[in-house]
Each structure stands twice: as C-alpha cells, then as structure tokens.
Design a protein around this motif. Structure first.
Motif, PDB file in Angstrom:
ATOM      1  N   VAL A   5       0.841  -1.196   0.000  1.00 15.34           N
ATOM      2  CA  VAL A   5       0.000   0.000   0.000  1.00 15.34           C
ATOM      3  C   VAL A   5       0.874   1.244   0.000  1.00 15.34           C
ATOM      4  O   VAL A   5       0.643   2.183  -0.766  1.00 15.34           O
ATOM      5  CB  VAL A   5      -0.950  -0.007   1.222  1.00 15.34           C
ATOM      6  N   LEU A   6       1.882   1.242   0.855  1.00 15.62           N
ATOM      7  CA  LEU A   6       2.771   2.408   0.919  1.00 15.62           C
ATOM      8  C   LEU A   6       3.563   2.597  -0.374  1.00 15.62           C
ATOM      9  O   LEU A   6       3.766   3.726  -0.821  1.00 15.62           O
ATOM     10  CB  LEU A   6       3.713   2.282   2.108  1.00 15.62           C
ATOM     11  N   ILE A   7       3.995   1.505  -0.989  1.00 14.28           N
ATOM     12  CA  ILE A   7       4.736   1.602  -2.251  1.00 14.28           C
ATOM     13  C   ILE A   7       3.852   2.216  -3.328  1.00 14.28           C
ATOM     14  O   ILE A   7       4.269   3.139  -4.049  1.00 14.28           O
ATOM     15  CB  ILE A   7       5.255   0.216  -2.684  1.00 14.28           C
ATOM     16  N   PHE A   8       2.615   1.718  -3.476  1.00 18.14           N
ATOM     17  CA  PHE A   8       1.735   2.266  -4.499  1.00 18.14           C
ATOM     18  C   PHE A   8       1.341   3.705  -4.183  1.00 18.14           C
ATOM     19  O   PHE A   8       1.165   4.517  -5.089  1.00 18.14           O
ATOM     20  CB  PHE A   8       0.491   1.390  -4.670  1.00 18.14           C
ATOM     21  N   LYS A  32      -5.642   1.698  -2.691  1.00 16.71           N
ATOM     22  CA  LYS A  32      -6.900   1.627  -1.943  1.00 16.71           C
ATOM     23  C   LYS A  32      -7.423   0.201  -1.876  1.00 16.71           C
ATOM     24  O   LYS A  32      -7.855  -0.255  -0.815  1.00 16.71           O
ATOM     25  CB  LYS A  32      -7.967   2.503  -2.611  1.00 16.71           C
ATOM     26  N   ILE A  33      -7.378  -0.507  -2.996  1.00 16.29           N
ATOM     27  CA  ILE A  33      -7.874  -1.888  -3.030  1.00 16.29           C
ATOM     28  C   ILE A  33      -7.068  -2.776  -2.094  1.00 16.29           C
ATOM     29  O   ILE A  33      -7.631  -3.540  -1.306  1.00 16.29           O
ATOM     30  CB  ILE A  33      -7.849  -2.426  -4.475  1.00 16.29           C
ATOM     31  N   ILE A  34      -5.749  -2.682  -2.161  1.00 19.83           N
ATOM     32  CA  ILE A  34      -4.897  -3.501  -1.299  1.00 19.83           C
ATOM     33  C   ILE A  34      -5.125  -3.148   0.168  1.00 19.83           C
ATOM     34  O   ILE A  34      -5.157  -4.026   1.036  1.00 19.83           O
ATOM     35  CB  ILE A  34      -3.412  -3.339  -1.688  1.00 19.83           C
ATOM     36  N   PHE A  35      -5.332  -1.864   0.464  1.00 18.62           N
ATOM     37  CA  PHE A  35      -5.576  -1.443   1.848  1.00 18.62           C
ATOM     38  C   PHE A  35      -6.873  -2.049   2.369  1.00 18.62           C
ATOM     39  O   PHE A  35      -6.921  -2.550   3.492  1.00 18.62           O
ATOM     40  CB  PHE A  35      -5.626   0.082   1.938  1.00 18.62           C
ATOM     41  N   PHE A  36      -7.930  -2.021   1.568  1.00 14.58           N
ATOM     42  CA  PHE A  36      -9.200  -2.592   2.021  1.00 14.58           C
ATOM     43  C   PHE A  36      -9.108  -4.112   2.172  1.00 14.58           C
ATOM     44  O   PHE A  36      -9.700  -4.680   3.087  1.00 14.58           O
ATOM     45  CB  PHE A  36     -10.346  -2.201   1.082  1.00 14.58           C
ATOM     46  N   ILE A  37      -8.361  -4.776   1.314  1.00 22.24           N
ATOM     47  CA  ILE A  37      -8.140  -6.212   1.472  1.00 22.24           C
ATOM     48  C   ILE A  37      -7.409  -6.474   2.784  1.00 22.24           C
ATOM     49  O   ILE A  37      -7.747  -7.408   3.523  1.00 22.24           O
ATOM     50  CB  ILE A  37      -7.359  -6.790   0.270  1.00 22.24           C
ATOM     51  N   PHE A  38      -6.406  -5.649   3.102  1.00 25.96           N
ATOM     52  CA  PHE A  38      -5.681  -5.783   4.367  1.00 25.96           C
ATOM     53  C   PHE A  38      -6.625  -5.614   5.554  1.00 25.96           C
ATOM     54  O   PHE A  38      -6.569  -6.388   6.509  1.00 25.96           O
ATOM     55  CB  PHE A  38      -4.557  -4.748   4.443  1.00 25.96           C
ATOM     56  N   ILE A  39      -7.490  -4.617   5.506  1.00 30.70           N
ATOM     57  CA  ILE A  39      -8.426  -4.372   6.608  1.00 30.70           C
ATOM     58  C   ILE A  39      -9.363  -5.567   6.798  1.00 30.70           C
ATOM     59  O   ILE A  39      -9.612  -6.000   7.932  1.00 30.70           O
ATOM     60  CB  ILE A  39      -9.229  -3.079   6.363  1.00 30.70           C
ATOM     61  N   ILE A  40      -9.867  -6.116   5.706  1.00 27.48           N
ATOM     62  CA  ILE A  40     -10.774  -7.268   5.788  1.00 27.48           C
ATOM     63  C   ILE A  40     -10.053  -8.475   6.373  1.00 27.48           C
ATOM     64  O   ILE A  40     -10.577  -9.147   7.269  1.00 27.48           O
ATOM     65  CB  ILE A  40     -11.364  -7.590   4.405  1.00 27.48           C
TER      66      ILE A  40
END
Length: 56
Positions: A5-8, A32-40
C-alpha cells in the motif's frame, strides 16, 4: 501487505507531482484496493483469534 500500500501510494504521489495523472490515479486505486483487502483480512484474523481464545 501494508508495505505494498505504501509503495503504491508513493508511486501515485510521485506520478502526480510529475504530471502523470493516469498513472497516479491507477496507483492510488491499487493502493486503496490492497488497503481494504488488508483491513478485511485483519478483521477476520482478529475475530478468529477472539473466537479461539473464548473456547479454551
């Protein structure tokens, strides 16, 4: 996963500063997509941990 997420996010900011709007938008959407996957996945892991702890 947060590393990606930080890289993107950094790629999106650099691309935006340099004027590459399309690349910046795409990188921000991927972040954003990777962040929401991480949260889930974090929430599922937290719930699973609480359920396992309660059975003992």
């Amino acid at each position: 996963m947060l590393r990606w997420v930080l890289i993107f996010l950094v790629v999106a900011v650099i691309a935006a500063v340099l004027g590459f709007g399309g690349i910046a938008g795409a990188a921000a959407e991927i972040a954003k997509i990777i962040f929401f996957i991480f949260i889930i996945l974090f929430a599922i892991s937290l719930i699973g941990s609480l359920l396992r702890r309660g059975k003992k």
